[in-house]
Design a protein around this motif. Structure first.
Motif, PDB file in Angstrom:
ATOM      1  N   GLN A 107     -20.615  27.696 -44.001  1.00 15.46           N
ATOM      2  CA  GLN A 107     -19.906  28.889 -44.451  1.00 15.46           C
ATOM      3  C   GLN A 107     -19.987  30.002 -43.406  1.00 15.46           C
ATOM      4  N   ARG A 108     -21.166  30.189 -42.829  1.00 15.34           N
ATOM      5  CA  ARG A 108     -21.350  31.236 -41.809  1.00 15.34           C
ATOM      6  C   ARG A 108     -20.503  30.942 -40.565  1.00 15.34           C
ATOM      7  N   ALA A 109     -20.480  29.680 -40.145  1.00 20.32           N
ATOM      8  CA  ALA A 109     -19.686  29.318 -38.968  1.00 20.32           C
ATOM      9  C   ALA A 109     -18.199  29.535 -39.217  1.00 20.32           C
ATOM     10  N   PHE A 110     -17.730  29.186 -40.403  1.00 17.77           N
ATOM     11  CA  PHE A 110     -16.325  29.399 -40.722  1.00 17.77           C
ATOM     12  C   PHE A 110     -16.008  30.893 -40.786  1.00 17.77           C
ATOM     13  N   ALA A 111     -16.938  31.683 -41.297  1.00 19.41           N
ATOM     14  CA  ALA A 111     -16.712  33.128 -41.384  1.00 19.41           C
ATOM     15  C   ALA A 111     -16.517  33.728 -39.993  1.00 19.41           C
ATOM     16  N   GLU A 112     -17.294  33.259 -39.028  1.00 15.27           N
ATOM     17  CA  GLU A 112     -17.159  33.776 -37.664  1.00 15.27           C
ATOM     18  C   GLU A 112     -15.820  33.384 -37.054  1.00 15.27           C
ATOM     19  N   ARG A 113     -15.406  32.148 -37.269  1.00 16.41           N
ATOM     20  CA  ARG A 113     -14.118  31.712 -36.720  1.00 16.41           C
ATOM     21  C   ARG A 113     -12.957  32.425 -37.392  1.00 16.41           C
ATOM     22  N   ALA A 114     -13.044  32.599 -38.692  1.00 14.58           N
ATOM     23  CA  ALA A 114     -11.968  33.284 -39.406  1.00 14.58           C
ATOM     24  C   ALA A 114     -11.875  34.744 -38.992  1.00 14.58           C
ATOM     25  N   SER A 115     -13.000  35.353 -38.687  1.00 15.32           N
ATOM     26  CA  SER A 115     -12.996  36.753 -38.265  1.00 15.32           C
ATOM     27  C   SER A 115     -12.173  36.939 -36.997  1.00 15.32           C
ATOM     28  N   ALA A 116     -12.296  36.016 -36.058  1.00 19.79           N
ATOM     29  CA  ALA A 116     -11.519  36.117 -34.817  1.00 19.79           C
ATOM     30  C   ALA A 116     -10.026  36.022 -35.102  1.00 19.79           C
ATOM     31  N   LEU A 117      -9.632  35.125 -35.991  1.00 22.06           N
ATOM     32  CA  LEU A 117      -8.216  35.002 -36.353  1.00 22.06           C
ATOM     33  C   LEU A 117      -7.744  36.224 -37.117  1.00 22.06           C
ATOM     34  N   ARG A 118      -8.586  36.714 -37.998  1.00 17.51           N
ATOM     35  CA  ARG A 118      -8.235  37.881 -38.788  1.00 17.51           C
ATOM     36  C   ARG A 118      -7.967  39.078 -37.886  1.00 17.51           C
ATOM     37  N   ARG A 119      -8.798  39.245 -36.863  1.00 16.89           N
ATOM     38  CA  ARG A 119      -8.603  40.369 -35.942  1.00 16.89           C
ATOM     39  C   ARG A 119      -7.293  40.224 -35.173  1.00 16.89           C
ATOM     40  N   ARG A 120      -6.933  39.011 -34.800  1.00  7.45           N
ATOM     41  CA  ARG A 120      -5.646  38.796 -34.118  1.00  7.45           C
ATOM     42  C   ARG A 120      -4.480  39.171 -35.024  1.00  7.45           C
ATOM     43  N   LEU A 121      -4.579  38.821 -36.298  1.00  7.65           N
ATOM     44  CA  LEU A 121      -3.490  39.139 -37.219  1.00  7.65           C
ATOM     45  C   LEU A 121      -3.461  40.631 -37.533  1.00  7.65           C
ATOM     46  N   ILE A 122      -4.615  41.257 -37.607  1.00  8.33           N
ATOM     47  CA  ILE A 122      -4.655  42.715 -37.791  1.00  8.33           C
ATOM     48  C   ILE A 122      -3.930  43.404 -36.646  1.00  8.33           C
ATOM     49  N   GLU A 123      -4.184  42.952 -35.422  1.00  6.77           N
ATOM     50  CA  GLU A 123      -3.533  43.551 -34.259  1.00  6.77           C
ATOM     51  C   GLU A 123      -2.026  43.327 -34.310  1.00  6.77           C
ATOM     52  N   THR A 124      -1.595  42.138 -34.725  1.00  7.03           N
ATOM     53  CA  THR A 124      -0.164  41.869 -34.868  1.00  7.03           C
ATOM     54  C   THR A 124       0.458  42.819 -35.879  1.00  7.03           C
ATOM     55  N   CYS A 125      -0.190  42.995 -37.010  1.00  3.81           N
ATOM     56  CA  CYS A 125       0.327  43.906 -38.038  1.00  3.81           C
ATOM     57  C   CYS A 125       0.367  45.348 -37.529  1.00  3.81           C
ATOM     58  N   ARG A 126      -0.659  45.747 -36.805  1.00  2.00           N
ATOM     59  CA  ARG A 126      -0.679  47.114 -36.262  1.00  2.00           C
ATOM     60  C   ARG A 126       0.528  47.334 -35.359  1.00  2.00           C
ATOM     61  N   HIS A 127       0.806  46.353 -34.505  1.00  2.00           N
ATOM     62  CA  HIS A 127       1.959  46.473 -33.601  1.00  2.00           C
ATOM     63  C   HIS A 127       3.265  46.552 -34.392  1.00  2.00           C
ATOM     64  N   LEU A 128       3.397  45.765 -35.432  1.00  2.00           N
ATOM     65  CA  LEU A 128       4.613  45.807 -36.247  1.00  2.00           C
ATOM     66  C   LEU A 128       4.761  47.162 -36.931  1.00  2.00           C
ATOM     67  N   LEU A 129       3.685  47.689 -37.458  1.00  2.00           N
ATOM     68  CA  LEU A 129       3.767  48.961 -38.164  1.00  2.00           C
ATOM     69  C   LEU A 129       4.062  50.121 -37.218  1.00  2.00           C
ATOM     70  N   GLU A 130       3.669  49.990 -35.973  1.00  2.00           N
ATOM     71  CA  GLU A 130       4.028  51.017 -34.982  1.00  2.00           C
ATOM     72  C   GLU A 130       5.546  51.100 -34.811  1.00  2.00           C
ATOM     73  N   GLN A 131       6.234  49.977 -34.981  1.00  2.00           N
ATOM     74  CA  GLN A 131       7.695  49.997 -34.857  1.00  2.00           C
ATOM     75  C   GLN A 131       8.309  50.813 -35.979  1.00  2.00           C
ATOM     76  N   ARG A 132       7.716  50.751 -37.169  1.00  2.00           N
ATOM     77  CA  ARG A 132       8.251  51.542 -38.284  1.00  2.00           C
ATOM     78  C   ARG A 132       8.051  53.021 -38.037  1.00  2.00           C
ATOM     79  N   VAL A 133       6.892  53.375 -37.513  1.00  2.00           N
ATOM     80  CA  VAL A 133       6.630  54.788 -37.214  1.00  2.00           C
ATOM     81  C   VAL A 133       7.594  55.274 -36.150  1.00  2.00           C
ATOM     82  N   GLY A 134       7.857  54.402 -35.162  1.00  2.00           N
ATOM     83  CA  GLY A 134       8.746  54.789 -34.077  1.00  2.00           C
ATOM     84  C   GLY A 134      10.181  54.923 -34.514  1.00  2.00           C
TER      85      GLY A 134
END
Length: 291
Positions: A264-291
């Motif tokens: 469970q701990r190992a999966f949590a670490e791997r998922a965290s890396a993917l989650r951060r990538r998707l957070i960054e993708t969402c942040r970039h998309l939301l910047e387009q709405r602000v713009g």
């Protein structure tokens, strides 16, 4: 910001690599469907999660990437020709998808802000069968390792603390009051935590919910992790799946619980890396709405 531009040779190589990678999962699934064969572990990836195999196999560059020689993508909804090449058009950033991106950003950011809780031991699967008869089980064609009575005794002897709404909603009626939390759909942002197996599988869901805006490689990474997590989910369940080659993680014992927590701990670490990538993708998309 100018788009990233991929040569035709580059994107076609990525497209082929993606297809070969994903077909390791989709081709066996289609073959099982053809035979009318159910699989208690792997079907979940195509039934609970609703991304069709054909869509999962389809490569896409994601938002902000231009494809030289990418005319074939113009047959897909949301792509347009630009001086840099074919790419996802700004018009694809619909209010609905941007609202989804906003929710996913908030949910995953909140999840990442919390420490992983590693004391659930996969009891959600046990709670789903608590005090049911064999015929009532979701996977009724497979026996329970400890039998009906033994399974009930495990549930009654351990503390159930499931924070994931989409797991909790499948609890048997008798098991629901035994959970220390009573999560609702509205509680997701407040309760989701990064140790939860189902939360970490759900990174895949949030990728495909954003359609063409997420690069296929990220979706594939999340899918493969979900597939691995699903194996642990069912190995730690009360079902006996040894006939399929799945050795049990006996969470009713101290060694089994220790094994569950390690994985469970190992999966949590791997998922965290993917989650951060998707957070960054969402942040970039939301910047387009602000713009």
């Amino acid at each position: 910001m100018p788009p990233e531009v991929l040569s035709e040779r580059t994107w076609r190589a990525r497209e082929q690599a993606h297809l070969e990678r994903i077909r390791n999962w989709t081709l066996p699934h289609r073959e099982r469907q053809r035979r009318g064969e159910k699989h208690p572990v792997l079907d979940f990836l195509f039934t609970y999660y609703t991304q069709r195999p054909s869509r999962l196999e389809r490569w896409q560059p994601g938002f902000g990437v231009a494809l030289e020689g990418g005319a074939k993508f113009l047959d897909r909804r949301g792509y347009s020709e630009t001086p840099d090449g074919v790419m996802v058009a700004p018009e694809a950033l619909t209010p609905r998808l941007l609202d989804t991106a906003d929710f996913v950003h908030r949910l995953l950011s909140a999840t990442e802000s919390r420490p992983a809780q590693l004391g659930c031991f996969g009891l959600h699967e046990w709670a789903m069968v608590y005090r049911l008869t064999q015929d009532e089980l979701r996977h009724s064609e497979w026996p329970l390792r400890l039998g009906i009575q033994g399974t009930n005794e495990v549930v009654e002897s351990m503390r159930i603390q499931c924070s994931h709404y989409d797991a909790f909603r499948f609890f048997s009626t008798a098991a629901r009051p035994r959970n220390t939390l009573q999560p609702t759909q509205q509680d997701r942002v407040n309760l989701e935590q990064p140790g939860c197996l189902h939360n970490n599988m759900d990174v895949f869901k949030w990728c495909y919910k954003l359609g063409p805006l997420v690069p296929a490689e990220l979706t594939a990474d999340a899918f493969e992790l979900a597939a691995e997590i699903r194996e642990l989910d069912m190995r730690a369940s009360p079902y006996d799946l040894s006939e399929l080659g799945y050795s049990p993680v006996a969470i009713e014992t101290a060694p089994g619980r220790a094994e569950y927590v390690r994985e469970q701990r190992a999966f949590a670490e791997r998922a965290s890396a993917l989650r951060r990538r998707l957070i960054e993708t969402c942040r970039h998309l939301l910047e387009q709405r602000v713009g």
